[in-house]
Design an enzyme around this catalytic site. Sequence first.
Site, PDB file in Angstrom:
ATOM      1  CE  LYS A 227      12.509 -16.220  59.053  1.00  0.00           C
ATOM      2  NZ  LYS A 227      13.923 -15.996  59.195  1.00  0.00           N
ATOM      3  CB  CYS A 281      13.571 -10.547  59.751  1.00  0.00           C
ATOM      4  SG  CYS A 281      14.801 -10.598  58.461  1.00  0.00           S
TER       5      CYS A 281
HETATM    6  N1  SAJ Z   1      17.401  -5.132  68.459  1.00  0.00           N
HETATM    7  C1  SAJ Z   1      17.192  -4.468  69.653  1.00  0.00           C
HETATM    8  N2  SAJ Z   1      17.616  -5.062  70.807  1.00  0.00           N
HETATM    9  C2  SAJ Z   1      18.241  -6.273  70.819  1.00  0.00           C
HETATM   10  C3  SAJ Z   1      18.443  -6.940  69.599  1.00  0.00           C
HETATM   11  C4  SAJ Z   1      18.020  -6.364  68.427  1.00  0.00           C
HETATM   12  O1  SAJ Z   1      16.626  -3.380  69.703  1.00  0.00           O
HETATM   13  O2  SAJ Z   1      18.609  -6.718  71.914  1.00  0.00           O
HETATM   14  C5  SAJ Z   1      16.946  -4.534  67.205  1.00  0.00           C
HETATM   15  C6  SAJ Z   1      18.076  -4.297  66.190  1.00  0.00           C
HETATM   16  O3  SAJ Z   1      18.722  -3.068  66.433  1.00  0.00           O
HETATM   17  C7  SAJ Z   1      17.313  -4.326  64.886  1.00  0.00           C
HETATM   18  C8  SAJ Z   1      16.225  -5.366  65.140  1.00  0.00           C
HETATM   19  O4  SAJ Z   1      16.103  -5.461  66.548  1.00  0.00           O
HETATM   20  O5  SAJ Z   1      16.700  -3.080  64.622  1.00  0.00           O
HETATM   21  C9  SAJ Z   1      16.482  -6.731  64.552  1.00  0.00           C
HETATM   22  O6  SAJ Z   1      17.841  -7.093  64.700  1.00  0.00           O
HETATM   23  P1  SAJ Z   1      18.346  -8.572  65.028  1.00  0.00           P
HETATM   24  O7  SAJ Z   1      19.815  -8.569  64.998  1.00  0.00           O
HETATM   25  O8  SAJ Z   1      17.710  -9.070  66.273  1.00  0.00           O
HETATM   26  O9  SAJ Z   1      17.730  -9.490  63.873  1.00  0.00           O
HETATM   27  P2  SAJ Z   1      17.742  -9.419  62.266  1.00  0.00           P
HETATM   28  O10 SAJ Z   1      16.468  -8.798  61.825  1.00  0.00           O
HETATM   29  O11 SAJ Z   1      19.002  -8.827  61.752  1.00  0.00           O
HETATM   30  O12 SAJ Z   1      17.696 -10.973  61.915  1.00  0.00           O
HETATM   31  C10 SAJ Z   1      16.625 -11.780  62.425  1.00  0.00           C
HETATM   32  C11 SAJ Z   1      17.229 -13.031  63.055  1.00  0.00           C
HETATM   33  N3  SAJ Z   1      16.199 -13.725  63.839  1.00  0.00           N
HETATM   34  C12 SAJ Z   1      16.408 -14.120  65.101  1.00  0.00           C
HETATM   35  O13 SAJ Z   1      17.408 -13.902  65.707  1.00  0.00           O
HETATM   36  C13 SAJ Z   1      15.293 -14.868  65.744  1.00  0.00           C
HETATM   37  C14 SAJ Z   1      17.804 -13.917  61.961  1.00  0.00           C
HETATM   38  O14 SAJ Z   1      18.277 -15.126  62.511  1.00  0.00           O
HETATM   39  C15 SAJ Z   1      16.727 -14.217  60.908  1.00  0.00           C
HETATM   40  O15 SAJ Z   1      17.222 -15.010  59.861  1.00  0.00           O
HETATM   41  C16 SAJ Z   1      16.298 -12.901  60.323  1.00  0.00           C
HETATM   42  O16 SAJ Z   1      15.735 -12.115  61.384  1.00  0.00           O
HETATM   43  C17 SAJ Z   1      15.268 -13.175  59.238  1.00  0.00           C
HETATM   44  O17 SAJ Z   1      15.656 -13.141  58.064  1.00  0.00           O
HETATM   45  O18 SAJ Z   1      14.133 -13.498  59.563  1.00  0.00           O
END
Ligand code: SAJ
Length: 438
Positions: A227, A281
């Site tokens: 995870k 996360c």
């Molecule tokens: N972000 C960027 N650039 C990107 C993608 C995201 O700057 O290209 C930023 C987003 O704006 C945000 C942060 O990263 O601030 C996280 O966003 P996210 O959509 O990547 O992820 P979360 O936090 O919403 O959800 C993640 C997911 N993990 C993965 O994709 C590996 C989700 O599947 C998990 O279940 C979740 O964390 C968790 O609960 O751990």
Amino acid sequence: MRDERICVLGLGYIGLPTASILATHGFKVFGVDKRKEILESLRCGKAHIKEPGLNTIVKAAVQSGRLVVNEKVCRADVFIICVPTPHNHVSPAGQFTGPLSREGSPFNRRGKKTADLSFVQQAAESIVSYLRPGNLVIIESTVPPKTVENIVMPILAKSKLRIPGDISIAHCPERVLPGNILHELVSNDRIIGGIDIESCRRAENIYASFTRGEIYLTDCATAETIKLVENAFRDVNIAFANEIEAICEHIGINAWEVIRLANRHPRVKILQPGPGVGGHCIAVDPWFLAQAAPAQARLVKTARTINDSKPWRVIAKITKSLAAARRRRVPLGAAGKKKSALLCLGITYKANVDDIRESPGLFIARHFLKRKNVELMIADPHAPKSDDLPFVDLEQGLKKADVIALLVNHREFLQVNWKKIISEKGHDFILDFKGALK
Ligand code: SAJ
């Protein structure tokens, strides 16, 4: 109707959808949460979290009588712990409200971020007196490696039952993406780490009742680490994108164009730069890996440092634009107007969600709230409204702003006629930190 009675502890972003889906798949589910106000609304079949489809399934689960919510734990066959595990940042000032550093991160020198396991511990303690031989305890909360073995098992052992033997224990980390939780809960593959094969098999039976993805069985420490590795993978890749953005700015070219075209290579898939990384996360979990192996997790810590310091670069750019806007106004005879008006578009941690935890946008907005020469305005159709933040209507903010900072690409912001606004007010008027405005 299925035989097993399931008690879900923690009715948040993960616990509530999980409890509801189990109830709609025939289990008798008891949802437990300490927050009285959310229990009230749940009893009326109304979710306290904005998530597509969640209200419908909560309503169905509650109305069928198969999801009952309460403040107290009760006897059950299966206990699923879905409580939060925030990080426990010990700063020199004793508090942490967002990214700390301007240049790189001082975390390693002056402070440290470790997992706050108090909610997991309390949840485990709360079920001890209800445990009976044959019970299964599942931990869904994200935890540092070996938490089940070193923290949870000793607590459950207070029941005087044999572990393993009388009680089965498994770690089944959630993997769903906020904004798409209900779909991913059903379709994603699942990892189950058990303290023995019996624990794995029993947990597999529960998840197989609603999961269409594959279920993979392993041991607890491996599941715990998987995870964290998943989220660290994403964090490292976002840090790479943020570094590309800094490099491109230095060269004087558009980072989003570079990434878009680099991604036309069949084996390149760069993520997107942004104002920083938020959410409960990705901005948190990599620290748990660093906590487990501080000397080894060098790239993981560097990525966190890059992403945590990104909001400061954003703040510096906005500050520069505000100063330029003030200078532009003086020759036009508006010298008396001392403040420049900043409109922050979006303060949630990402697009189209209502979650503001660890949000870089909120951190940036709050920074300007304290500046005397800035009139801050915030437009965010998704964020929970609070009296201490100057929310404005989008149209009103656009009219009044001297500088606009696009921090979150909510769908409503993408519908604005930016071409018209830019042709009227010029390119310098808007700072696009999401690369959303082509
Ligand atoms: N972000 C960027 N650039 C990107 C993608 C995201 O700057 O290209 C930023 C987003 O704006 C945000 C942060 O990263 O601030 C996280 O966003 P996210 O959509 O990547 O992820 P979360 O936090 O919403 O959800 C993640 C997911 N993990 C993965 O994709 C590996 C989700 O599947 C998990 O279940 C979740 O964390 C968790 O609960 O751990």
